[in-house]
Motif scaffolding. Structure first.
Motif, PDB file in Angstrom:
ATOM      1  N   GLN A 512       0.888  -1.256   0.076  1.00  0.00           N
ATOM      2  CA  GLN A 512      -0.087  -0.050  -0.150  1.00  0.00           C
ATOM      3  C   GLN A 512       0.950   1.174  -0.085  1.00  0.00           C
ATOM      4  O   GLN A 512       2.027   1.183   0.517  1.00  0.00           O
ATOM      5  CB  GLN A 512      -0.829  -0.211   1.299  1.00  0.00           C
ATOM      6  CG  GLN A 512      -1.694  -1.264   1.214  1.00  0.00           C
ATOM      7  CD  GLN A 512      -2.593  -1.298  -0.039  1.00  0.00           C
ATOM      8  OE1 GLN A 512      -3.307  -0.340  -0.278  1.00  0.00           O
ATOM      9  NE2 GLN A 512      -3.096  -2.339  -0.357  1.00  0.00           N
ATOM     10  N   PRO A 513       0.487   2.364  -0.633  1.00  0.00           N
ATOM     11  CA  PRO A 513       1.344   3.599  -0.509  1.00  0.00           C
ATOM     12  C   PRO A 513       1.746   4.112   0.864  1.00  0.00           C
ATOM     13  O   PRO A 513       2.955   4.372   0.923  1.00  0.00           O
ATOM     14  CB  PRO A 513       0.360   4.681  -1.094  1.00  0.00           C
ATOM     15  CG  PRO A 513      -0.784   3.916  -1.987  1.00  0.00           C
ATOM     16  CD  PRO A 513      -0.795   2.509  -1.068  1.00  0.00           C
ATOM     17  N   ASP A 514       1.148   3.957   2.021  1.00  0.00           N
ATOM     18  CA  ASP A 514       1.478   4.236   3.126  1.00  0.00           C
ATOM     19  C   ASP A 514       2.655   3.238   3.716  1.00  0.00           C
ATOM     20  O   ASP A 514       3.054   3.451   4.826  1.00  0.00           O
ATOM     21  CB  ASP A 514       0.318   4.588   4.111  1.00  0.00           C
ATOM     22  CG  ASP A 514      -0.552   3.229   4.414  1.00  0.00           C
ATOM     23  OD1 ASP A 514      -0.270   2.407   3.368  1.00  0.00           O
ATOM     24  OD2 ASP A 514      -1.163   3.157   5.410  1.00  0.00           O
ATOM     25  N   GLN A 515       2.777   2.182   3.074  1.00  0.00           N
ATOM     26  CA  GLN A 515       3.649   1.042   3.442  1.00  0.00           C
ATOM     27  C   GLN A 515       4.949   1.124   2.851  1.00  0.00           C
ATOM     28  O   GLN A 515       5.874   0.362   3.264  1.00  0.00           O
ATOM     29  CB  GLN A 515       3.065  -0.326   3.442  1.00  0.00           C
ATOM     30  CG  GLN A 515       1.733  -0.514   4.269  1.00  0.00           C
ATOM     31  CD  GLN A 515       1.094  -1.897   3.898  1.00  0.00           C
ATOM     32  OE1 GLN A 515       1.208  -2.318   2.806  1.00  0.00           O
ATOM     33  NE2 GLN A 515       0.483  -2.364   5.151  1.00  0.00           N
ATOM     34  N   ALA A 516       4.826   1.560   1.769  1.00  0.00           N
ATOM     35  CA  ALA A 516       6.104   1.562   0.562  1.00  0.00           C
ATOM     36  C   ALA A 516       7.550   2.166   1.413  1.00  0.00           C
ATOM     37  O   ALA A 516       8.297   1.589   1.409  1.00  0.00           O
ATOM     38  CB  ALA A 516       5.850   2.505  -0.529  1.00  0.00           C
ATOM     39  N   ASP A 517       7.244   3.434   2.132  1.00  0.00           N
ATOM     40  CA  ASP A 517       8.680   3.707   2.928  1.00  0.00           C
ATOM     41  C   ASP A 517       9.254   2.947   3.899  1.00  0.00           C
ATOM     42  O   ASP A 517      10.344   2.741   4.056  1.00  0.00           O
ATOM     43  CB  ASP A 517       8.357   5.391   3.275  1.00  0.00           C
ATOM     44  CG  ASP A 517       8.057   6.190   2.242  1.00  0.00           C
ATOM     45  OD1 ASP A 517       8.583   5.852   1.135  1.00  0.00           O
ATOM     46  OD2 ASP A 517       7.538   7.427   2.616  1.00  0.00           O
ATOM     47  N   SER A 518       8.369   2.474   4.770  1.00  0.00           N
ATOM     48  CA  SER A 518       8.725   1.462   5.740  1.00  0.00           C
ATOM     49  C   SER A 518       9.219   0.173   5.081  1.00  0.00           C
ATOM     50  O   SER A 518      10.290  -0.337   5.699  1.00  0.00           O
ATOM     51  CB  SER A 518       7.610   1.182   6.571  1.00  0.00           C
ATOM     52  OG  SER A 518       6.952   2.170   7.364  1.00  0.00           O
ATOM     53  N   LEU A 519       8.755  -0.221   4.210  1.00  0.00           N
ATOM     54  CA  LEU A 519       9.148  -1.512   3.392  1.00  0.00           C
ATOM     55  C   LEU A 519      10.577  -1.270   2.944  1.00  0.00           C
ATOM     56  O   LEU A 519      11.463  -2.207   3.026  1.00  0.00           O
ATOM     57  CB  LEU A 519       8.351  -2.155   2.456  1.00  0.00           C
ATOM     58  CG  LEU A 519       8.801  -3.168   1.656  1.00  0.00           C
ATOM     59  CD1 LEU A 519       8.967  -4.418   2.614  1.00  0.00           C
ATOM     60  CD2 LEU A 519       7.696  -3.614   0.724  1.00  0.00           C
ATOM     61  N   ARG A 520      10.729  -0.211   2.225  1.00  0.00           N
ATOM     62  CA  ARG A 520      11.953   0.244   1.714  1.00  0.00           C
ATOM     63  C   ARG A 520      12.999   0.129   2.809  1.00  0.00           C
ATOM     64  O   ARG A 520      14.180  -0.379   2.753  1.00  0.00           O
ATOM     65  CB  ARG A 520      11.897   1.606   1.080  1.00  0.00           C
ATOM     66  CG  ARG A 520      11.123   1.710  -0.128  1.00  0.00           C
ATOM     67  CD  ARG A 520      11.334   2.789  -0.921  1.00  0.00           C
ATOM     68  NE  ARG A 520      10.440   2.990  -1.917  1.00  0.00           N
ATOM     69  CZ  ARG A 520       9.124   3.615  -1.978  1.00  0.00           C
ATOM     70  NH1 ARG A 520       8.967   4.422  -0.859  1.00  0.00           N
ATOM     71  NH2 ARG A 520       8.580   3.585  -3.094  1.00  0.00           N
TER      72      ARG A 520
END
Length: 837
Positions: A512-520
């Motif tokens: 999801q868009p709000d998860q992308a930075d944390s996953l990176r």
């Protein structure tokens, strides 16, 4: 003089030799009986088990979660028609096992209602399904528990919900073994699903199963749901499609049996041709004693009928045994359970066809005994000349019988004609190669060559040689087996993950868009590079060239768009350039347009465009979360779906879709299976909705599935090889008398047993090498055509397959030749010379 007693007396001393030739026909009849019986049992299984495999009388599907209004409608329809209802929400997701810390990409099946409506679930303990329905929890595939080192009583987490494992599922109606390999299934209660797993972009499919009493209520229920926009399927329609599909498989199996039968007949014709030549002096003596040419033919025809009956009976008995092996070889790919019931019609057919084929193939060379002149009893150089009209008539009758038999098996004159033409071309090419080999063998032997090899090569064109029959039978067997092997090798090579360079080995979906930075951040902490980020926008087609999809779905005329292509949910992307798996075949790809563009260019996969009935310039309106976006098809692409790369039916340019609701796919390179497992565990624990696919595991599963398919196909092709070996053995045994005389002459001239044995090895190993060469050339050409035109992949021949064929076939054929000639080598020369007096 009566024919039957004379035929019996004439066969004295020859019976063991003659009976051996029936092994070739027995193998052909065995293949026919086994494959015909399996095909009939498969047809019965489809008729009897379709509804269990289908799981309902009516299915209604959507490519999205059922909403509250869907549930209300389905409940009201079930009540109105007094139907039992089961609802299912299925989607791929990661399952995490807290006890072992392992994760597994799984197929989730969340249900409510009295599942299964038909059939039974094989589970442990026996009441596992009842416990699951009453108290919740999870049912797991047996393979999943084994892989995850889990057992009943442990827990499994899917999304943010943890379930107790209450049972193990061994088999459900309609699940094939191959299907279980692709993704183990986990059964959950529908009411307790984590709703975040059903959010925008998730790959959810919802299905309603109905059990309805009576054909009329079933059709009315299906009509109502179809009118409401569901994709509706009925068990009766499914049964018709499966019946058609299994009929194709049954026809293919029958044709495999026909190939084996034709090879068996070839062995019969060859053996009887040698036998007829050896009996020429006997025939001449009978003519001198006043027996007419037709009565002489009747004597040998009676022998052929008797031996054909023996071969057919042996083939029927052997076929009953082979029949029991077919479900083991083919059952993994079938959703139904095929029984081993005896099929009387297949037995009678095998018996009748075996006798008729034996007689026709035997009479073709035996007809020549009518033309043996009485003078042959005194002079061995006297023989009939010219074409025998009876042999021509028998050849035409044989071709007609073969066509009729294939037509009965396929019920299609085009298939029968094409199959017979193809077989004729293959046999003709192999026969031409045999003639060329015999011609070249005359001039190939040189005085400088070792005597053993010179004599062995000379036997390739000597009288009563087996060059033609062995090249036909073994060459065809090598051709079939090697074609399968080379094609499989090319498919696996096209799917193999490269070991060097920057290639993805783990793919994360539904980010999801709000998860992308944390996953990176997680990936960066593990020093794992992100190779590619692909945005995915979920959409449906609203209209094509101004025609709404509801109208297009109702159009059933020829040339109308395919319904699946109109109704499906599309997961599309946007980017500025094509990938290396795509090639533009028409138009121009546009990679960027202003965000405010009113008409957005789109590039479509050429196959899907054909199913939609669109081309360059067509206008498609897409529904993206309720917002219509108008597009124009500006290019068509050909996609290589076999490569490890996200591919899409529709690709948009950068700009207009940047703010649309979307998810992201990340392709990463972890470097090792250990790192992959560790990183997947961290990501799934932090983001339960994110699915991770290990590319190595996927390719290993694909390779395993292809291996099973190849095994099944090789098992069928084995009939041709086994029949070819039977032809080889019978040809060697029938020609034993000439081999014995040749061995005696050589040994009388001073040759040792070892030298004679090496001559036999040289002859038969040479034949085996030529069969491998001719069959190999045909196989390479056929595999290239399959790879290039059917599978559309690069043809990459496996050198090990070719090398193994070039070595193993000559060794095997040489060994059979030596074993078949061992009695000729064991007899003292004096005993043979006395017998010749």
């Amino acid at each position: 003089m009566k024919i039957l007693p004379l035929a019996w007396r004439d066969s004295r001393g020859m019976r063991r030799r003659l009976v051996l030739y029936v092994s070739a026909m027995a193998m052909g009849v065995a293949a026919l009986v086994a494959l015909r019986s399996f095909g009939e049992n498969l047809r019965r299984a489809v008729e009897e088990q379709t509804i269990e495999v289908f799981g309902a009388d009516v299915q209604a599907r959507r490519g999205a979660p059922f909403r509250a209004k869907d549930d209300a409608l389905l409940d009201s329809v079930a009540t109105a028609f007094d139907a039992a209802l089961v609802r299912e929400t299925s989607f791929p997701s990661m399952a995490r096992f807290p006890k072992s810390g392992r994760t597994r990409f799984s197929q989730i099946r969340a249900m409510d209602g009295p599942y299964p409506l038909y059939g039974t679930v094989d589970a442990f303990p026996e009441d596992a399904v009842e416990q699951w329905q009453a108290s919740g929890g999870a049912l797991a595939d047996a393979s999943m528990l084994l892989q995850m080192d889990a057992e009943i009583g442990d827990s499994v987490a899917v999304g943010g919900v943890t379930y107790a494992i209450v049972g193990r599922v061994d088999r459900v109606p309609g699940q094939s073994d191959v299907g279980a390999l692709v993704g183990p299934q986990l059964y959950l209660p529908r009411a307790s699903l984590d709703s975040t797993l059903l959010s925008l972009g998730s790959r959810v499919r919802s299905t309603a199963y109905f059990r309805v009493d009576g054909m009329r209520p079933m059709h009315r229920l299906a009509t109502i749901l179809d009118a409401r926009g569901y994709r509706v399927e009925k068990a009766k329609d499914e049964q018709a499609e499966w019946t058609e599909g299994t009929a194709d498989l049954a026809r293919y199996l029958s044709l495999v049996g026909v190939v084996a039968l034709l090879l068996g007949g070839l062995g019969v014709a060859s053996a009887m041709g040698v036998y007829a030549r050896e009996k020429a002096e006997t025939v001449a003596t009978l003519r001198c004693l006043g027996l007419s040419s037709w009565r002489v033919l009747g004597v040998y025809a009676a022998q052929a009928v008797a031996l054909g009956l023996v071969g057919a009976v042996l083939g029927v008995v052997l076929g009953l045994g082979v029949q029991r092996l077919l479900p083991l070889a083919l059952g993994a790919f079938l959703p139904v359970t095929v029984s081993n019931e005896v099929v009387p019609l297949a037995l009678l057919e095998g018996l009748g066809v075996g006798v008729v084929a034996s007689v026709l193939f035997a009479l073709l060379p035996l007809a020549g005994v009518r033309r043996v002149p009485p003078l042959r009893a005194l002079r061995s150089d006297v023989s009939a000349r010219g074409v025998d009209p009876l042999q021509v008539l028998l050849a035409l009758l044989l071709i007609g019988a073969a066509y009729g038999f294939v037509f009965v098996q396929t019920r299609d004159w085009r298939i029968a004609l094409g199959f017979l033409g193809g077989m004729g071309a293959a046999f003709g090419l192999l026969a031409a190669m045999a003639a060329l080999v015999r011609r070249l063998a005359r001039g190939f032997a040189r005085p400088s060559m070792p005597y053993v090899w010179r004599q062995g090569i000379a036997n390739l064109h000597a009288p009563n040689n087996q060059t033609l029959v062995l090249l036909l039978s073994l060459g065809l067997g090598v051709f079939l087996i090697l074609t399968l092997g080379l094609t499989q090798s090319s498919i696996l090579d096209s799917l193999r993950l490269p070991t060097e360079g920057e290639n993805p080995d783990v793919v994360f979906f539904d980010v999801q868009p709000d998860q992308a930075d944390s996953l990176r951040s997680i990936l960066a902490s593990e020093s794992v590079p992100i190779l590619t980020e692909v945005p995915i926008v979920t959409m449906r087609i609203q209209s094509i060239d101004g025609i709404p999809t509801d109208t297009l779905r109702a159009d059933t005329t020829d040339g109308s768009p395919e319904r699946w292509a109109i109704s499906r949910e599309y997961r599309s992307t946007y980017r500025s350039a094509l990938t290396d798996t795509e090639v533009v075949t028409a138009g121009t790809f546009e990679g960027s347009v202003p965000p405010e563009a009113e008409i957005v260019p789109v590039s479509m996969d050429q196959d899907v465009a054909g199913d939609l009935g669109v081309g360059l310039g067509s206008r498609i309106v897409w529904d993206i979360s309720g917002v219509p976006i108008e597009s124009e098809v500006t290019s068509l692409r050909e996609i290589d779906w076999a490569q490890v790369q996200p591919n899409f039916f529709a690709v948009f340019p950068e700009g207009p879709l940047a703010e649309a609701p979307q998810t992201t796919v990340l392709l990463t390179q972890t470097g090792s299976p250990q790192a992959s497992a560790r990183i997947q565990g961290r990501v799934v624990e932090a983001f339960p909705n994110v699915s991770a696919v290990d590319v190595r595991q996927v390719l290993a599963l694909v390779q395993k599935v292809l291996g099973q398919i190849a095994f099944a196909l090789r098992f069928l092709a084995f009939f041709a090889v086994a029949t070819g070996l039977a032809v080889l053995g019978s040809a060697v045994r029938v020609a034993l008398s000439r081999r014995t005389r040749e061995a005696v002459l050589l040994r009388t001239l001073g040759a040792s047993r070892s030298q004679v044995r090496r001559i036999v090895v040289a002859e038969y190993a040479g034949l085996g090498f030529l069969a491998a060469l001719v069959g190999g050339v045909l196989a390479v050409a056929s595999a290239w055509a399959l790879a290039t035109y059917s599978f559309k992949i690069p043809f990459q021949p496996n050198a090990w397959w070719l090398l193994a064929t070039a070595v193993l076939v000559p060794v095997l054929v040489g060994a059979v030749g030596v074993l078949g000639s061992r009695s000729a080598l064991a007899k003292p020369p004096l005993d043979v010379l006395r017998a010749e007096e």
